[in-house]
Design a protein around this motif. Structure first.
Motif, PDB file in Angstrom:
ATOM      1  N   PRO A  52     -36.837  -7.991 -68.565  1.00  0.00           N
ATOM      2  CA  PRO A  52     -37.573  -6.779 -68.162  1.00  0.00           C
ATOM      3  C   PRO A  52     -36.457  -5.063 -67.758  1.00  0.00           C
ATOM      4  O   PRO A  52     -35.881  -5.373 -68.085  1.00  0.00           O
ATOM      5  N   LYS A  84     -35.544  -3.446 -65.849  1.00  0.00           N
ATOM      6  CA  LYS A  84     -34.233  -3.542 -64.449  1.00  0.00           C
ATOM      7  C   LYS A  84     -34.635  -4.657 -63.863  1.00  0.00           C
ATOM      8  O   LYS A  84     -35.274  -5.275 -63.056  1.00  0.00           O
ATOM      9  N   ALA A  85     -32.996  -6.167 -63.595  1.00  0.00           N
ATOM     10  CA  ALA A  85     -33.101  -6.846 -62.909  1.00  0.00           C
ATOM     11  C   ALA A  85     -33.762  -7.142 -61.844  1.00  0.00           C
ATOM     12  O   ALA A  85     -32.899  -6.529 -61.013  1.00  0.00           O
ATOM     13  N   ASP A  86     -34.986  -7.632 -61.122  1.00  0.00           N
ATOM     14  CA  ASP A  86     -34.189  -7.679 -59.031  1.00  0.00           C
ATOM     15  C   ASP A  86     -32.914  -8.614 -58.484  1.00  0.00           C
ATOM     16  O   ASP A  86     -32.675  -9.421 -59.174  1.00  0.00           O
ATOM     17  N   LYS A  87     -32.556  -8.201 -57.942  1.00  0.00           N
ATOM     18  CA  LYS A  87     -31.376  -8.233 -57.184  1.00  0.00           C
ATOM     19  C   LYS A  87     -31.911  -9.729 -55.975  1.00  0.00           C
ATOM     20  O   LYS A  87     -33.422  -9.524 -55.922  1.00  0.00           O
ATOM     21  N   LYS A 114     -31.922 -12.108 -53.325  1.00  0.00           N
ATOM     22  CA  LYS A 114     -32.519 -11.684 -52.319  1.00  0.00           C
ATOM     23  C   LYS A 114     -31.576 -13.236 -51.801  1.00  0.00           C
ATOM     24  O   LYS A 114     -31.966 -14.138 -51.492  1.00  0.00           O
ATOM     25  N   ASN A 133     -26.318  -8.038 -58.494  1.00  0.00           N
ATOM     26  CA  ASN A 133     -27.303  -8.216 -58.228  1.00  0.00           C
ATOM     27  C   ASN A 133     -28.054  -8.667 -56.905  1.00  0.00           C
ATOM     28  O   ASN A 133     -28.804  -9.451 -57.692  1.00  0.00           O
ATOM     29  N   GLU A 140     -28.535  -8.812 -53.212  1.00  0.00           N
ATOM     30  CA  GLU A 140     -28.594  -7.939 -51.916  1.00  0.00           C
ATOM     31  C   GLU A 140     -28.506  -9.078 -50.795  1.00  0.00           C
ATOM     32  O   GLU A 140     -30.234 -10.337 -50.740  1.00  0.00           O
TER      33      GLU A 140
END
Length: 113
Positions: free
Chosen positions: A38, A40-43, A45, A76, A78
């Motif tokens: 991807p 942008k890597a997802d953060k 949570k 990375n 949140e």
């Protein structure tokens, strides 16, 4: 002075445990060369549930300092938190809501949770 030193050690240990947990959860299968990673890597949570207010200058404050350190040192990640959650049915409701909101790691900071 002793109390402050123990507090710093506690915060450091908490931060190390959180970092280790994040490293373990991040050790998944990496994409095969043919697959595109991807853009942008997802953060990740991460949520915290505190038994008292974050300003209690004790248990909840120490956990919140660890949460802030985690967020500062790991871009990375949140984080979110819920404070003053009593042990019992309210805790179960809050934990369920946090999981349904996509939190992959939830730190429940009381033995009663």
């Amino acid at each position: 002075m002793k109390k402050q030193g123990k507090r710093k050690i506690g915060i450091l240990l908490l931060a190390m445990v959180m970092i280790a947990a994040l490293l373990v959860t991040g050790c998944g299968k990496s994409p095969a060369p043919a697959e595109k990673a991807p853009a942008k890597a997802d953060k990740v949570k991460v949520a915290f549930v505190y038994v008292g207010p974050v300003g209690d200058a004790g248990w909840s404050t120490a956990h919140d300092q660890g949460r802030k350190y985690l967020e500062k040192e790991m871009p990375n990640v949140e984080t979110t938190y819920v404070e003053s959650v009593p042990e019992g049915a309210d805790a179960e409701r809050v934990l369920t809501e946090l999981a349904m909101k996509g939190n992959k790691i939830i730190f429940a900071t009381s033995f009663g949770y």
